[in-house]
Design an enzyme around this catalytic site. Structure first.
Site, short mmCIF file in Angstrom:
data_model
loop_
_atom_site.label_atom_id
_atom_site.label_comp_id
_atom_site.label_asym_id
_atom_site.label_seq_id
_atom_site.Cartn_x
_atom_site.Cartn_y
_atom_site.Cartn_z
N SER A 289 20.72 -6.82 -4.46
CA SER A 289 20.41 -5.52 -4.85
C SER A 289 19.59 -4.36 -3.90
O SER A 289 19.74 -3.32 -3.97
CB SER A 289 20.00 -5.37 -6.15
N THR B 184 18.44 -7.91 -9.85
CA THR B 184 17.48 -7.30 -10.58
C THR B 184 16.45 -6.60 -9.79
O THR B 184 15.93 -5.89 -10.36
CB THR B 184 16.78 -8.47 -11.56
N ASP B 185 16.52 -6.74 -8.54
CA ASP B 185 15.36 -6.34 -7.68
C ASP B 185 15.26 -4.55 -7.66
O ASP B 185 14.15 -4.05 -7.86
CB ASP B 185 15.42 -6.85 -6.15
N THR C 281 21.82 -11.84 -8.44
CA THR C 281 21.49 -12.99 -8.67
C THR C 281 22.55 -13.77 -9.95
O THR C 281 22.96 -14.62 -10.09
CB THR C 281 20.11 -13.26 -9.07
N1 ASP Z 1 17.53 -10.82 -5.12
C1 ASP Z 1 18.50 -10.72 -6.13
C2 ASP Z 1 18.94 -9.35 -5.97
O1 ASP Z 1 18.34 -8.28 -6.41
C3 ASP Z 1 17.52 -10.91 -7.31
C4 ASP Z 1 18.25 -10.87 -8.72
O2 ASP Z 1 19.43 -10.33 -8.64
O3 ASP Z 1 17.68 -11.18 -9.56
O4 ASP Z 1 20.18 -9.20 -5.67
#
Ligand code: ASP
Length: 331
Positions: A57, A89-90, A13
């Site tokens: 991710s 973040t995932d 993200t």
């Molecule tokens: N869906 C995103 C990922 O993990 C969420 C993020 O980056 O916060 O790539």
């Protein structure tokens, strides 16, 4: 002379925007654009950057992480004082933990991301990158392995987890709290660097052959049996409470261990970890331990899976595997 900071981008993200209305956020920013978005970095360091991959991710592979590891090692060998990796973040906690197991340099390796896309109102992308950069450059961050920085908090890779799908303070170390904070760009750790187990050798490239499954209510053992029948020779069961499964699953696991499978049980509770000597019924931590199941202690199931993958990849087996696994279950 300014110190050298290296920033490697893997997507997530923090690198996403919504260029087309109603299509949703997509990875669009490369490492150069991420760095350009935080002009304050120029006052801290000479910044080198590289785009390692550009993925959401959940699609990051062990090979992507190994590429990032190789790149980060090269950067510090080439004079970088610290390295920042940007990541979705995932699954950020898993990449950070895998890197932490393998990181064999004193320099700080800091993983960061953002909860809000780079073009969303109130995005946390630039603040997190700046806080991560400050941490990577801080003398006190040396010798702490891979660190996770978001929301002006610093977390140890082994402890951190994403606790909310949306909140800016999603990252926490349940039961421990953050290892440090960033205030007015100053990095403060709560305690001196804890001792770290020796770095492990990188696993061979390719898929992770350790299955991960949760132990839910009314589990009749079919899922773990199906995994074993599918050829998984190693599995982690994210158990309830102190590291428990149903009696039916426990019996399947006992049979699997006696046939040579490697099985670990973690606690799905997020705080406290697995026990050792509290309960004695079939499916309890004492029963599971007694039949040769490894207990993951304070490590989450998803991190125990990566630890087993790395240890098995290094050819560690039997009593040495149990020992090496146990050494890393107190985080
Ligand atoms: N869906 C995103 C990922 O993990 C969420 C993020 O980056 O916060 O790539």
């Amino acid at each position: 002379m300014q110190p050298l900071l290296s920033v490697g981008a893997l997507g997530g993200t923090i690198a996403m925007t919504s260029p087309v209305p109603d299509v949703g956020a997509l990875p669009t920013l490369d490492a150069a654009e991420l760095v350009r978005g935080v002009p304050q970095l120029a006052a801290l360091a000479a910044v080198r950057h590289a785009s390692i991959c550009a993925k959401p991710s959940a699609s990051i592979t062990v090979d992507d992480v190994l590429n990032a590891l190789r790149w980060a090692r090269g950067q510090v060998d080439d004079g970088a004082r610290g390295v920042v990796l940007t990541h979705g973040t995932d699954t950020l906690e898993e990449t950070a933990y895998l890197l932490d197991l393998l990181w064999d340099r004193p320099e700080a390796l800091v993983v960061t991301g953002a909860m809000r896309p780079a073009d969303a109102p109130g995005t946390d992308a630039p603040a997190n990158l700046l806080a991560a950069a400050n941490t990577a450059l801080a003398a006190d961050a040396r010798g702490r392995g891979a660190l996770v920085v978001l929301n002006d908090e610093i977390h140890l890779a082994a402890r951190v987890t994403k606790t909310s799908s949306t909140a800016l303070d999603a990252f926490a170390s349940p039961g421990f709290g953050p290892a440090g904070r960033i205030l007015e760009q100053q990095v403060r750790f709560a305690a001196p660097a804890p001792p770290r187990p020796a770095p492990l050798p990188p696993p061979p490239p390719g898929p992770v052959d350790v299955a991960l499954v949760e132990a839910p209510l009314a589990d009749d053992g079919r899922v773990v049996r199906a995994l074993l029948d599918a050829g998984f020779g190693a599995l982690v069961v994210d158990g309830s409470g102190l590291g428990h499964t149903s009696a039916a699953t426990a019996e399947v696991l006992a049979g699997a261990v006696s046939q040579g499978a490697v099985v670990a049980v973690s606690s799905r509770t997020t705080r406290g970890g697995t026990g050792r000597v509290t309960y004695g019924y079939v499916g309890s931590e004492m029963y599971l331990r007694g039949v040769g199941v490894l207990l993951a202690g304070e490590l989450s199931g998803r991190k125990a899976r990566l630890l087993l993958h790395v240890l098995l990849g290094a050819g560690v087996a039997g009593e040495r595997l149990a020992q090496a696994f146990a050494e890393r279950t107190r985080v």
